[in-house]
Enzyme design. Sequence first.
Site, PDB file in Angstrom:
ATOM      1  N   GLY A 159       0.727  -1.128   0.048  1.00 46.23           N
ATOM      2  CA  GLY A 159      -0.042   0.018   0.104  1.00 46.23           C
ATOM      3  C   GLY A 159       0.924   1.501  -0.103  1.00 46.23           C
ATOM      4  O   GLY A 159       1.996   1.436  -0.194  1.00 46.23           O
ATOM      5  N   GLY A 169       5.276   3.738  -9.096  1.00 47.69           N
ATOM      6  CA  GLY A 169       5.880   2.396  -9.441  1.00 47.69           C
ATOM      7  C   GLY A 169       4.726   1.369  -9.379  1.00 47.69           C
ATOM      8  O   GLY A 169       4.863   0.547 -10.282  1.00 47.69           O
ATOM      9  N   HIS A 170       3.877   1.349  -8.199  1.00 48.12           N
ATOM     10  CA  HIS A 170       3.011   0.261  -7.947  1.00 48.12           C
ATOM     11  C   HIS A 170       1.974   0.382  -9.250  1.00 48.12           C
ATOM     12  O   HIS A 170       1.651  -0.786  -9.787  1.00 48.12           O
ATOM     13  CB  HIS A 170       2.251   0.537  -6.883  1.00 48.12           C
ATOM     14  CG  HIS A 170       2.967   0.522  -5.463  1.00 48.12           C
ATOM     15  ND1 HIS A 170       3.403   1.516  -4.818  1.00 48.12           N
ATOM     16  CD2 HIS A 170       3.775  -0.512  -5.009  1.00 48.12           C
ATOM     17  CE1 HIS A 170       4.056   1.264  -3.626  1.00 48.12           C
ATOM     18  NE2 HIS A 170       4.157  -0.165  -3.679  1.00 48.12           N
ATOM     19  N   GLN A 174       8.123  -9.389   7.474  1.00 47.09           N
ATOM     20  CA  GLN A 174       9.397  -8.990   6.971  1.00 47.09           C
ATOM     21  C   GLN A 174       9.970  -7.491   7.778  1.00 47.09           C
ATOM     22  O   GLN A 174      10.804  -6.950   7.130  1.00 47.09           O
ATOM     23  CB  GLN A 174       8.907  -8.579   5.265  1.00 47.09           C
ATOM     24  CG  GLN A 174       8.078  -7.543   5.239  1.00 47.09           C
ATOM     25  CD  GLN A 174       7.640  -7.265   3.683  1.00 47.09           C
ATOM     26  OE1 GLN A 174       6.870  -8.312   3.251  1.00 47.09           O
ATOM     27  NE2 GLN A 174       8.170  -6.534   2.676  1.00 47.09           N
ATOM     28  N   GLU A 216      11.532  -3.687 -10.220  1.00 45.18           N
ATOM     29  CA  GLU A 216      13.193  -3.893 -10.322  1.00 45.18           C
ATOM     30  C   GLU A 216      13.718  -2.987  -9.102  1.00 45.18           C
ATOM     31  O   GLU A 216      14.980  -3.247  -8.730  1.00 45.18           O
ATOM     32  CB  GLU A 216      13.579  -3.801 -11.650  1.00 45.18           C
ATOM     33  CG  GLU A 216      13.410  -4.636 -12.608  1.00 45.18           C
ATOM     34  CD  GLU A 216      14.113  -4.655 -13.964  1.00 45.18           C
ATOM     35  OE1 GLU A 216      14.777  -3.400 -14.162  1.00 45.18           O
ATOM     36  OE2 GLU A 216      14.119  -5.522 -14.662  1.00 45.18           O
ATOM     37  N   ASP A 251      13.512  -3.162  -6.002  1.00 47.37           N
ATOM     38  CA  ASP A 251      13.636  -4.176  -5.038  1.00 47.37           C
ATOM     39  C   ASP A 251      14.311  -5.446  -5.822  1.00 47.37           C
ATOM     40  O   ASP A 251      13.821  -6.289  -5.982  1.00 47.37           O
ATOM     41  CB  ASP A 251      12.727  -4.546  -4.220  1.00 47.37           C
ATOM     42  CG  ASP A 251      12.220  -3.295  -3.297  1.00 47.37           C
ATOM     43  OD1 ASP A 251      12.785  -2.858  -2.598  1.00 47.37           O
ATOM     44  OD2 ASP A 251      10.942  -2.909  -3.726  1.00 47.37           O
ATOM     45  N   GLN A 310      14.905  -8.699  -4.199  1.00 45.12           N
ATOM     46  CA  GLN A 310      13.746  -9.266  -3.618  1.00 45.12           C
ATOM     47  C   GLN A 310      13.184  -9.952  -5.045  1.00 45.12           C
ATOM     48  O   GLN A 310      12.656 -11.074  -4.682  1.00 45.12           O
ATOM     49  CB  GLN A 310      12.524  -8.129  -3.195  1.00 45.12           C
ATOM     50  CG  GLN A 310      11.194  -8.648  -3.350  1.00 45.12           C
ATOM     51  CD  GLN A 310      10.281  -7.593  -2.615  1.00 45.12           C
ATOM     52  OE1 GLN A 310      10.271  -7.251  -1.654  1.00 45.12           O
ATOM     53  NE2 GLN A 310       9.356  -6.872  -3.564  1.00 45.12           N
TER      54      GLN A 310
HETATM   55  O1  PAF Z   1       7.653  -5.335  -2.320  1.00 47.34           O
HETATM   56  C1  PAF Z   1       6.753  -5.087  -1.472  1.00 47.34           C
HETATM   57  O2  PAF Z   1       5.883  -4.200  -1.124  1.00 47.34           O
HETATM   58  C2  PAF Z   1       6.700  -6.124  -0.283  1.00 47.34           C
HETATM   59  O3  PAF Z   1       7.758  -6.722   0.121  1.00 47.34           O
HETATM   60  C3  PAF Z   1       5.559  -7.165  -0.839  1.00 47.34           C
HETATM   61  C4  PAF Z   1       6.402  -7.798  -2.207  1.00 47.34           C
HETATM   62  C5  PAF Z   1       4.282  -6.842  -1.265  1.00 47.34           C
HETATM   63  C6  PAF Z   1       5.639  -8.387   0.068  1.00 47.34           C
HETATM   64  O4  PAF Z   1       5.155  -8.024   1.380  1.00 47.34           O
END
Ligand code: PAF
Length: 286
Positions: free
Chosen positions: A33, A38-39, A63, A151, A153, A156
Site C-alpha cells: 500500500g 511505481g505500483h 518482513q 526492479e 527491489d 527481492q
Molecule cells: O515489495 C513489497 O511491497 C513487499 O515486499 C511485498 C512483495 C508486497 C511483500 O510484502
Amino acid sequence: MTITTVSTIKELRSILDGARADGQRVGFTPTMGFLHQGHVSLMEAARQDNDLVVASIFVNPLQFAANEDLSDYPRDLARDTELSQGAGVDVLFTPDVSEMYPFGPVLTTVSVGEISERWEGATRPTHFAGVATVVSKLFSIVGPCRAYFGEKDFQQLAVIRRMVADLSMPVEVVGCPIIRESDGLAMSSRNVYLTPEQRAAAPVLRRALDAGLAAIENGERSGPAVQAIVAAMLDAEPEADRDYAAVVGAGTLAPVNELSGEIRILVAAKVGRPRLIDNDGLVVGA
Ligand code: PAF
C-alpha cells in the site's frame, strides 16, 4: 468497471474460482500500500497481460525487524483504492493481520538461502524470509498466472524468482522497470519520511549509479574499481550514510571481479530516517 474490495481469503477465492472456471487468466500485484506510480506501473502491466487483475495491500509484519517501521508504515486505503481502480485493478485484497496469520506466529516459513543473505539480507537478516513467506502464501491464496514486481527491489525480485523456480510454483514472475521522480530518485513509499534537505540529497543514489555505468561504458572492466567510484560518490554526500555499493552478476547477485555479461550495480544508503536502495544494470560485451 468498479473495483471490488475484499478482505477475507474466502471471499477472494470465491471470486477467483468463478473467474478461472470461465477461463480467465489472473494477474497479481502484491503491495504494502501507500501506492505511487511505481505500483501503478505494475498494475498497468498486469492489466495489459491478463483477463482479471488482483492487487493486494498488506503491511506484512513478518518482513519487519523489531527496530523497523511496522507500526508507522504509511497507509492511505482511500487513495490506494482510487489509484488501483485507475490502473485497471478488478479486485483489491486488503486482509488484516489476523486474516493472514490467524494462528499467531507462523510455524511454516519459506527462506531462500544464499541469495537472501548478502546486501539487504546482511542488514536485515529476517527480511527476505518474511517476504518469501508472505508472497508464497499470497500466491496460494490468489493462484495467479503472472505476478508483477518492481526492479527497484532487485534482490527481492531475485529471491522471488528463485523461490518460484526451486518450488516449481506455477507463476510467471514479471520484473518491471524502476519508476523515478524527475530528478532520478527511485519512487518508494518510504520517501515520505525524507525532510526537504534529505529529499534534495537523495538523488545522489542515481548519480552514483550513473557514475558507475559511465565508467563501465568508458572501458573500465574491474568490478572493485567501479564499486570504488560508486562508493566515493555516495560518501561525498553528507546526508547519505552508505550501507553498500556493489557490482554484481544480475542472476547470482554475487560480486564480480572481471566485468562481463549482465551486470547490476546495487546501492543502499541511509538518508535521514529511511534506508534508500537503488540499482541499474547493463550488459558488458566480450
Ligand atoms: O515489495 C513489497 O511491497 C513487499 O515486499 C511485498 C512483495 C508486497 C511483500 O510484502
